[in-house]
Scaffold this motif. Structure first.
Motif, PDB file in Angstrom:
ATOM      1  N   ASP A  58       1.030  -1.038  -0.102  1.00 53.78           N
ATOM      2  CA  ASP A  58      -0.131  -0.070   0.091  1.00 53.78           C
ATOM      3  C   ASP A  58       0.884   1.254  -0.003  1.00 53.78           C
ATOM      4  O   ASP A  58       1.671   1.348   1.011  1.00 53.78           O
ATOM      5  CB  ASP A  58      -0.891   0.129   1.159  1.00 53.78           C
ATOM      6  CG  ASP A  58      -1.712   1.006   1.233  1.00 53.78           C
ATOM      7  OD1 ASP A  58      -1.866   1.797   0.302  1.00 53.78           O
ATOM      8  OD2 ASP A  58      -2.439   1.247   2.158  1.00 53.78           O
ATOM      9  N   CYS A  61       0.384   4.621   2.614  1.00 51.81           N
ATOM     10  CA  CYS A  61      -0.662   3.802   3.253  1.00 51.81           C
ATOM     11  C   CYS A  61      -1.177   4.622   4.474  1.00 51.81           C
ATOM     12  O   CYS A  61      -2.207   4.195   5.205  1.00 51.81           O
ATOM     13  CB  CYS A  61       0.113   2.674   4.035  1.00 51.81           C
ATOM     14  SG  CYS A  61       1.265   2.951   5.429  1.00 51.81           S
ATOM     15  N   THR A  66      -6.546   0.525   5.059  1.00 49.95           N
ATOM     16  CA  THR A  66      -6.965  -0.573   3.968  1.00 49.95           C
ATOM     17  C   THR A  66      -6.406  -1.654   4.241  1.00 49.95           C
ATOM     18  O   THR A  66      -6.920  -2.816   4.064  1.00 49.95           O
ATOM     19  CB  THR A  66      -6.550   0.180   2.531  1.00 49.95           C
ATOM     20  OG1 THR A  66      -7.187   1.392   2.238  1.00 49.95           O
ATOM     21  CG2 THR A  66      -6.832  -0.710   1.643  1.00 49.95           C
ATOM     22  N   GLY A  82       2.982  -1.746   4.392  1.00 51.46           N
ATOM     23  CA  GLY A  82       2.707  -0.253   4.142  1.00 51.46           C
ATOM     24  C   GLY A  82       3.695   0.553   3.954  1.00 51.46           C
ATOM     25  O   GLY A  82       4.814   0.418   4.825  1.00 51.46           O
ATOM     26  N   ILE A 123      -1.387  -1.229  -3.854  1.00 49.24           N
ATOM     27  CA  ILE A 123      -2.534  -0.323  -3.865  1.00 49.24           C
ATOM     28  C   ILE A 123      -2.062   1.009  -3.662  1.00 49.24           C
ATOM     29  O   ILE A 123      -1.058   1.364  -3.093  1.00 49.24           O
ATOM     30  CB  ILE A 123      -3.444  -0.783  -2.542  1.00 49.24           C
ATOM     31  CG1 ILE A 123      -3.957  -1.979  -2.530  1.00 49.24           C
ATOM     32  CG2 ILE A 123      -4.354   0.539  -2.242  1.00 49.24           C
ATOM     33  CD1 ILE A 123      -4.447  -2.596  -1.369  1.00 49.24           C
TER      34      ILE A 123
END
Length: 235
Positions: A58, A61, A66, A82, A123
């Motif tokens: 991520d 993050c 998430t 993250g 992400i």
């Protein structure tokens, strides 16, 4: 804590410092329309592609919301990582991970300098828009090169319209949304000024072109509300 940062005069550009980190979760829920639904959709599509022990990154993050939700909803173990360059955000993320009992590796690193080894999913929620265009394209290429052949990239961004009239209508609609969330016109104006030249959004087509130019085979919008969109890119 409730976001009241822009109730007072701001004399600096927006940055993810301790003041922002302390109210960030509230800021997200009140500043980004359908943020929770976007997050749920991201996780739902992610789980369609992920398998046991896959690695998920991520980028930006923040407080790890998430990744925490992904870890809670997954029926199998994942290697969750993250990355953020804000120590204030990561400090709060660490406390949240411990509170929820989710194992997430948190790295305080620059997104352009770090590595994304063995990535199955990357992400990025409202992060690319804070990266300068030329650097943004380099990062997307780096993400593509790091993903496994069947990997995916899910990202959400504030977007603009290439039509000036429509773009103005989108901005007005968004400001009406923020007013309904309890933000005053002064707070809205203050934040807009603080974000000037810090947040640089693309159009839908510009985002897709950037993704396809990096080598991805497919990119499309999963979700959109006026000037906020979630995309999925497939390697």
């Amino acid at each position: 804590m409730v976001d009241k940062i822009f109730e007072k005069s701001i004399k600096k550009q927006f940055e993810f410092d301790e003041d922002v980190a302390s109210v960030f979760d509230d800021m997200l829920s009140r500043s980004i329309p359908f943020y929770k639904q976007m997050q749920e959709l991201t996780i739902e599509f992610a789980l369609n592609y992920l398998q046991k022990d896959d690695t998920v990154y991520d980028l930006g993050c923040s407080t790890a919301s998430t990744l925490i939700e992904l870890g809670k909803q997954s029926n199998f173990d994942l290697n969750l990582i993250g990355i953020d360059n804000s120590s204030a955000m990561l400090s709060r993320a660490s406390k949240k991970c411990k509170a929820f009992g989710i194992d997430i590796k948190l790295r305080n690193e620059d997104l352009l300098d770090t590595s994304y080894d063995n990535a199955k999913l990357v992400i990025s929620n409202y992060t690319l828009q804070f990266i300068r265009p030329l650097q943004r394209e380099k990062l997307i290429k780096k993400i593509y090169d790091s993903l496994k052949e069947d990997g995916i990239f899910i990202f959400s961004e504030k977007v603009i319209s290439s039509n000036k009239v429509l773009n103005k209508q989108c901005i007005d609609t968004y400001y009406d949304f923020k007013k309904k969330q309890g933000y005053s016109e002064y707070e809205i104006a203050q934040k807009r000024e603080a974000l000037e030249n810090v947040l640089i959004p693309y159009t839908d087509d510009e985002n897709k072109k950037m993704i396809l130019d990096a080598g991805f085979s497919h990119c499309e919008v999963l979700f959109k509300w006026v000037n906020f969109a979630t995309f999925i890119a497939i390697k």
